[in-house]
Design a protein around this motif. Structure first.
Motif, mmCIF file in Angstrom:
data_model
loop_
_atom_site.group_PDB
_atom_site.id
_atom_site.type_symbol
_atom_site.label_atom_id
_atom_site.label_comp_id
_atom_site.label_asym_id
_atom_site.label_seq_id
_atom_site.Cartn_x
_atom_site.Cartn_y
_atom_site.Cartn_z
ATOM 1 N N TYR A 26 59.009 54.767 54.090
ATOM 2 C CA TYR A 26 58.826 53.357 53.714
ATOM 3 C C TYR A 26 58.193 53.309 52.334
ATOM 4 N N TYR A 27 58.552 52.302 51.588
ATOM 5 C CA TYR A 27 57.838 52.016 50.339
ATOM 6 C C TYR A 27 57.138 50.684 50.506
ATOM 7 N N GLU A 28 56.052 50.535 49.754
ATOM 8 C CA GLU A 28 55.426 49.236 49.724
ATOM 9 C C GLU A 28 56.336 48.332 48.911
ATOM 10 N N GLY A 29 56.779 47.251 49.517
ATOM 11 C CA GLY A 29 57.726 46.388 48.819
ATOM 12 C C GLY A 29 57.163 44.999 48.653
ATOM 13 N N TRP A 33 56.623 46.212 54.016
ATOM 14 C CA TRP A 33 57.115 47.562 53.828
ATOM 15 C C TRP A 33 58.636 47.561 53.737
ATOM 16 N N ASN A 34 59.111 48.380 52.819
ATOM 17 C CA ASN A 34 60.541 48.489 52.627
ATOM 18 C C ASN A 34 61.007 49.784 53.300
ATOM 19 N N HIS A 35 61.812 49.656 54.309
ATOM 20 C CA HIS A 35 62.253 50.820 55.059
ATOM 21 C C HIS A 35 63.374 51.529 54.300
ATOM 22 N N ALA A 36 63.020 52.537 53.525
ATOM 23 C CA ALA A 36 63.992 53.158 52.625
ATOM 24 C C ALA A 36 64.861 54.172 53.352
ATOM 25 N N LEU A 37 64.280 54.918 54.299
ATOM 26 C CA LEU A 37 65.066 55.892 55.068
ATOM 27 C C LEU A 37 64.674 55.757 56.530
ATOM 28 N N GLY A 54 76.995 55.785 48.601
ATOM 29 C CA GLY A 54 76.454 54.662 49.357
ATOM 30 C C GLY A 54 76.037 53.563 48.415
ATOM 31 N N PRO A 55 75.921 52.356 48.924
ATOM 32 C CA PRO A 55 75.566 51.231 48.063
ATOM 33 C C PRO A 55 74.200 51.419 47.414
ATOM 34 N N SER A 56 74.005 50.769 46.304
ATOM 35 C CA SER A 56 72.752 50.893 45.560
ATOM 36 C C SER A 56 71.568 50.509 46.446
ATOM 37 N N GLY A 57 70.534 51.337 46.407
ATOM 38 C CA GLY A 57 69.327 51.029 47.167
ATOM 39 C C GLY A 57 69.338 51.521 48.600
ATOM 40 N N CYS A 58 70.318 52.359 48.946
ATOM 41 C CA CYS A 58 70.397 52.800 50.338
ATOM 42 C C CYS A 58 69.583 54.063 50.581
ATOM 43 N N GLY A 59 68.840 54.516 49.584
ATOM 44 C CA GLY A 59 67.914 55.620 49.820
ATOM 45 C C GLY A 59 68.416 56.993 49.411
ATOM 46 N N LYS A 60 69.469 57.056 48.621
ATOM 47 C CA LYS A 60 69.998 58.352 48.200
ATOM 48 C C LYS A 60 68.978 59.124 47.371
ATOM 49 N N SER A 61 68.458 58.456 46.346
ATOM 50 C CA SER A 61 67.484 59.138 45.486
ATOM 51 C C SER A 61 66.218 59.470 46.261
ATOM 52 N N THR A 62 65.843 58.603 47.172
ATOM 53 C CA THR A 62 64.645 58.857 47.967
ATOM 54 C C THR A 62 64.806 60.145 48.770
ATOM 55 N N PHE A 63 65.968 60.307 49.393
ATOM 56 C CA PHE A 63 66.195 61.537 50.149
ATOM 57 C C PHE A 63 66.144 62.756 49.234
ATOM 58 N N PHE A 96 67.587 64.597 37.545
ATOM 59 C CA PHE A 96 67.152 63.281 37.995
ATOM 60 C C PHE A 96 68.160 62.215 37.606
ATOM 61 N N GLN A 97 67.970 61.037 38.215
ATOM 62 C CA GLN A 97 68.883 59.942 37.890
ATOM 63 C C GLN A 97 68.742 59.539 36.420
ATOM 64 N N GLU A 98 67.518 59.637 35.881
ATOM 65 C CA GLU A 98 67.334 59.444 34.446
ATOM 66 C C GLU A 98 67.129 60.824 33.829
ATOM 67 N N ASP A 174 71.302 64.044 40.912
ATOM 68 C CA ASP A 174 71.317 62.608 41.195
ATOM 69 C C ASP A 174 72.122 61.894 40.113
ATOM 70 N N GLU A 175 73.334 61.568 40.424
ATOM 71 C CA GLU A 175 74.259 60.934 39.484
ATOM 72 C C GLU A 175 74.207 61.595 38.107
ATOM 73 N N PRO A 176 74.434 62.903 38.061
ATOM 74 C CA PRO A 176 74.220 63.608 36.792
ATOM 75 C C PRO A 176 75.211 63.205 35.699
HETATM 76 N N1 LIG Z 1 58.831 54.302 43.827
HETATM 77 C C1 LIG Z 1 59.253 53.303 44.601
HETATM 78 N N2 LIG Z 1 58.381 52.337 44.998
HETATM 79 C C2 LIG Z 1 58.777 51.325 45.797
HETATM 80 N N3 LIG Z 1 60.027 51.194 46.257
HETATM 81 C C3 LIG Z 1 60.939 52.112 45.909
HETATM 82 C C4 LIG Z 1 60.609 53.203 45.063
HETATM 83 N N4 LIG Z 1 61.713 53.951 44.878
HETATM 84 C C5 LIG Z 1 62.684 53.358 45.565
HETATM 85 N N5 LIG Z 1 62.238 52.246 46.204
HETATM 86 C C6 LIG Z 1 63.018 51.375 47.086
HETATM 87 O O1 LIG Z 1 63.624 52.183 48.044
HETATM 88 C C7 LIG Z 1 64.968 51.822 48.262
HETATM 89 C C8 LIG Z 1 65.870 53.020 48.067
HETATM 90 O O2 LIG Z 1 65.779 53.417 46.716
HETATM 91 P P1 LIG Z 1 66.585 54.650 46.146
HETATM 92 O O3 LIG Z 1 66.157 54.866 44.751
HETATM 93 O O4 LIG Z 1 66.441 55.803 47.074
HETATM 94 O O5 LIG Z 1 68.073 54.085 46.197
HETATM 95 P P2 LIG Z 1 69.444 54.755 45.725
HETATM 96 O O6 LIG Z 1 70.295 54.876 46.916
HETATM 97 O O7 LIG Z 1 69.189 55.987 44.951
HETATM 98 O O8 LIG Z 1 70.058 53.622 44.785
HETATM 99 P P3 LIG Z 1 70.904 53.751 43.420
HETATM 100 O O9 LIG Z 1 72.299 54.055 43.805
HETATM 101 O O10 LIG Z 1 70.795 52.389 42.841
HETATM 102 O O11 LIG Z 1 70.268 54.793 42.606
HETATM 103 C C9 LIG Z 1 65.246 50.658 47.317
HETATM 104 O O12 LIG Z 1 65.240 49.473 48.078
HETATM 105 C C10 LIG Z 1 64.104 50.656 46.347
HETATM 106 O O13 LIG Z 1 63.721 49.327 46.059
#
Ligand SMILES: Nc1ncnc2c1ncn2[C@@H]1O[C@H](COP(=O)(O)OP(=O)(O)OP(=O)(O)O)[C@@H](O)[C@H]1O
Ligand SMILES: [Mg+2]
Lengths: 275, 296
Positions: A26-29, A33-37, A54-63, A96-98, A174-176
Motif C-alpha cells: 500500500y502507498y499513502e494516497g 491508503w492506495n492498494h498498489a499490489l 498492464g494499464p498505467s498505475g497497476c503496480g508494475k514498477s512497484t513490483f 529504471f523507468q526514468e 522498466d520500460e527501458p
Molecule cells: N512513491 C509512491 N508514493 C505513493 N504512491 C505511489 C508511489 N509510487 C507509486 N504509487 C502509486 O502506486 C500505484 C502503482 O504505481 P506504479 O508506479 O507501480 O504503476 P505502474 O504500473 O508502473 O504505472 P506506469 O505504467 O504508469 O508506469 C499508482 O496508483 C501510484 O499512484
C-alpha cells in the motif's frame, strides 16, 4: 516453458529465480491508503524472459522495485534464488523507468559505475563500457555529460549501464526503450533477444507496448489495476526471431489488447460503483 | 530481422542521431564579434562607475580639506604601492604588511578549513540519517542564532588574547552555513539517484563519496561561499579585538596612530584578499565540478 533448464553441472535447477508469495503493498494516497499490489503470487523460472504489461498505475514498477530490493512489501515476501530479498545488489541489472543518470559523470563513466563499485580493473571496465556503448549506438558520445544528450540517448545510457554489469543474472527493466525512437528501439530489441539467446539470463521486462511484449517475451503477464494484481498469463511459443507481420503475432496482440481493455473498463465500473 | 551487433558492429546499424560539424563560419564570426563588443561595453561601464566614485572622493577630500580623515585616492594608491613594495618595511610599529596578510590567511585557512572538513560531512550525514538528525537538530538550532562575533569574549576567556581565539570564532562563523547547506542538499537529492547508486553496488562510504557528495555539490559550493565571506569578516573582527597581528590589527593600529591613509589602505587590502580567496577556493571547486556537468 517445457523442460526445466539444466545448469552447467547437469542437474535440473528447481529453485526459481524469483518467487513472490502473497505480496501486498500500500502507498499513502489521497485520503487513505492506495492498494498498489494485492496478493501477488508469481514464480519466474531460470532463463525466462517475462514481460509485464498492464494499464498505467497497476503496480508494475512497484513490483519491480520490490525485486530490485528498493522497497519492502508490507505483506508477503519475494524470494530471489530461494532467499528473501534484503536489499539491492549487483546480482541484478536494473533500468529504471526514468534514466536516473549521474549528472556528474560522463556517459562512459556512468556506464562504468557498477563495474567500478565491483572493483573491476580500470582498463577492463573502460573496454567493457565502450563495447556496450557501441552496441546501443552511443560509441561516439562517450565523453559528453548527461545534460548534453537527448532524451532517447539518456535512456540508452541507462540501458548500457545495466547491460555492462556482467555479474547480473537477472535483468530488471522498466520500460527501458519507451523513450527511444522506433528504429533504434527495434535494433535494441533485436540485440536484447540476440544476447539473451546466446547467454541466457532471466529477464523481467515492463512495457506498455504490447507489440514489444509479444516480440520479446516467453511469457506475458497482464496485470489488473485497482488493486494491482495478477490478471492473466499469456505464453508465447513462437520461435525467435519472431515475425511481427505473422497472423499468430497479430492474433495474440489483439487478444492481449482486448483483455487489457476489459480490465480497464472493469476498473472504471468498480470506481463508479464505489462513488 | 536480427542484426548481429555483438562481434562486428556495422557502423550505422543503430542511428546515432546527431551530426557533428563546425558551425558555419559567418555565424561564429558574428557570435565572436558580438561577444567582444558586449565584453568591451561591460568593462567601459564598470570603469566609468569606479572613476566617478574616485573623482567624487577626491573632490570631497580636497574641497572640504578633509585629508586628515579622508585622504585622497591618489595618496591611498601610493601608500598601497609603497606598502606592497616594502618601501617602509614596517607596518607602523609592527612587522611588514606581508607578515600581517599571511597571518590572517593562515587563520582563515585554519578556521575555515577545519569548519569545512567537519561541517560538510557532518551536514551530509545529518541530512541523510534521520535518527542522527533528531539527536543533533536541537543542539545545532540553539547554537546557530548566536552570531560569531558574540563568541569573541568567551573565546578570549578560554584561549586568551591571540591566535586560538581568532581561529575559534572564525570556525564558529564558518561552520553553520556549510553545515546547513550540506544538510539541505543531502535532503533534496533525487531519491532515484540514491537508488541507482545502491543498485549498482554503492553502499556506506562509497555511496556517500560517489553519489551523495557529488549530488550535493551545488549546495556545498553555496555553503562554501557564504562561509568564506563570513569567515573573512570574522577574521577582521577577531583580530581587531584579540590579536597583535593580521589585517584586523592593522586597522586598529592605524586608528590608534590616527593614520587615515593606512586605515583605508588596510581596508582596500582586505577587500582584495577577500575577493581573491573567494575566487581561489570557491571558483576552483565550481570550475572542476558543476561548471562541467550542469546545463549551461
Ligand atoms: N512513491 C509512491 N508514493 C505513493 N504512491 C505511489 C508511489 N509510487 C507509486 N504509487 C502509486 O502506486 C500505484 C502503482 O504505481 P506504479 O508506479 O507501480 O504503476 P505502474 O504500473 O508502473 O504505472 P506506469 O505504467 O504508469 O508506469 C499508482 O496508483 C501510484 O499512484
Ligand atoms: Mg511504471
Amino acid at each position: 516453458m517445457g523442460q526445466p533448464p539444466i545448469n552447467s553441472t547437469g542437474e535440473a535447477r528447481t529453485i526459481p529465480v524469483i518467487e513472490a508469495r502473497g505480496v501486498d503493498h500500500y502507498y499513502e494516497g489521497q485520503g487513505g491508503w492506495n492498494h498498489a499490489l494485492s496478493n501477488l503470487n508469481l514464480t519466474i523460472p531460470h532463463e525466462e524472459f517475462l514481460c509485464i504489461v498492464g494499464p498505467s498505475g497497476c503496480g508494475k514498477s512497484t513490483f519491480l522495485k520490490i525485486v530490485m530490493g528498493l522497497l519492502k512489501p508490507m505483506r508477503g515476501q519475494v524470494l530471489l534464488e530461494g532467499k528473501p530479498i534484503e536489499g539491492p545488489g549487483t546480482d541484478r541489472g536494473v533500468v529504471f523507468q526514468e534514466p536516473a543518470l549521474f549528472a556528474w559523470r560522463t556517459v562512459i563513466e556512468n556506464v562504468e559505475f557498477g563495474l567500478q563499485m565491483q572493483k573491476v580493473p580500470k582498463a577492463e571496465a573502460r573496454r567493457r563500457a565502450q563495447e556496450v556503448l557501441d552496441v546501443v549506438g552511443l560509441g561516439h558520445v562517450t565523453d559528453l555529460y548527461p545534460y548534453q544528450l537527448s532524451g532517447g540517448m539518456r535512456a540508452r545510457v541507462a540501458v548500457a549501464r545495466a547491460w555492462a554489469l556482467r555479474s547480473a543474472n537477472l535483468l530488471l527493466m522498466d520500460e527501458p526503450f519507451a523513450a527511444i525512437d522506433a528504429i533504434n528501439r527495434m535494433a535494441l530489441q533485436d540485440y536484447l533477444v540476440d544476447t539473451w539467446m546466446k547467454d541466457r539470463r532471466t529477464v523481467i521486462y515492463i512495457t506498455h507496448d504490447i507489440d514489444e511484449a509479444v516480440y520479446l517475451g516467453d511469457r506475458i503477464l497482464l496485470m489488473r489495476p485497482s488493486p494491482g494484481r495478477i490478471g492473466r498469463f499469456f505464453e508465447v511459443n513462437a520461435p525467435r526471431p519472431r515475425d511481427r507481420s505473422s497472423a499468430e503475432f497479430a492474433e495474440l496482440k489483439g487478444l492481449i489488447t482486448e483483455e487489457m481493455h476489459r480490465f480497464s473498463s472493469e476498473n472504471t465500473s468498480i470506481q463508479e460503483d464505489a462513488a | 530481422m536480427i542484426i548481429n551487433t555483438e562481434s562486428s558492429l556495422p557502423p550505422g546499424t543503430i542511428q546515432t542521431g546527431a551530426g557533428y560539424s563546425n558551425p558555419p563560419m559567418a555565424f561564429s564570426d558574428y557570435e565572436r564579434s558580438k561577444k567582444r563588443k558586449e565584453q568591451f561595453r561591460r568593462i567601459r561601464r564598470g570603469a566609468t562607475g569606479v572613476i566617478v566614485v574616485l573623482l567624487l572622493w577626491h573632490v570631497m577630500a580636497v574641497a572640504y580639506n578633509l585629508q586628515l580623515i579622508l585622504p585622497t585616492p591618489i595618496s591611498v594608491i601610493q601608500r598601497i604601492y609603497g606598502m606592497l613594495t616594502l618601501d617602509n618595511t614596517r607596518w607602523l610599529y609592527g612587522p611588514n604588511v606581508y607578515v600581517h596578510l599571511l597571518e590572517s590567511l593562515r587563520r582563515l585557512l585554519l578556521g575555515f578549513g577545519l569548519a569545512a572538513i567537519l561541517a560538510i560531512p557532518f551536514g551530509l550525514l545529518v541530512g541523510r540519517i534521520r535518527t542522527l538528525r533528531e539527536y543533533v537538530e536541537p543542539i545545532i538550532k540553539s547554537i546557530y542564532p548566536i552570531p560569531g562575533i558574540a563568541w569573541i569574549p568567551l573565546a578570549i576567556l578560554w584561549f586568551g588574547l591571540g591566535d586560538t581565539a581568532v581561529v575559534f570564532v572564525v570556525f564558529m562563523t564558518a561552520f553553520f552555513p556549510m553545515f546547513f547547506n550540506a544538510e539541505a542538499g543531502a535532503r533534496q537529492i533525487n531519491p532515484l539517484l540514491v537508488d541507482a547508486g545502491r543498485c549498482f553496488g554503492a553502499k556506506g562510504l562509497s555511496l556517500f563519496y560517489r553519489v551523495i557528495l557529488p549530488a550535493t555539490v551545488p549546495y556545498i559550493t553555496t555553503g562554501l561561499r557564504i562561509s568564506l565571506g563570513g569567515a573573512w569578516k570574522m577574521i577582521v573582527a577577531g583580530e581587531m579585538l584579540a590579536s597583535s597581528q593580521g589585517v584586523g590589527f592593522m586597522l586598529m593600529e592605524a586608528r590608534f596612530q590616527f593614520r587615515a591613509v593606512d586605515l583605508m589602505t588596510a581596508m582596500i587590502l582586505i577587500s582584495i584578499i577577500g575577493y581573491l580567496t573567494e575566487y581561489l577556493i570557491v571558483r576552483l571547486v565550481e570550475k572542476r565540478t558543476t561548471e562541467k556537468w550542469e546545463v549551461r
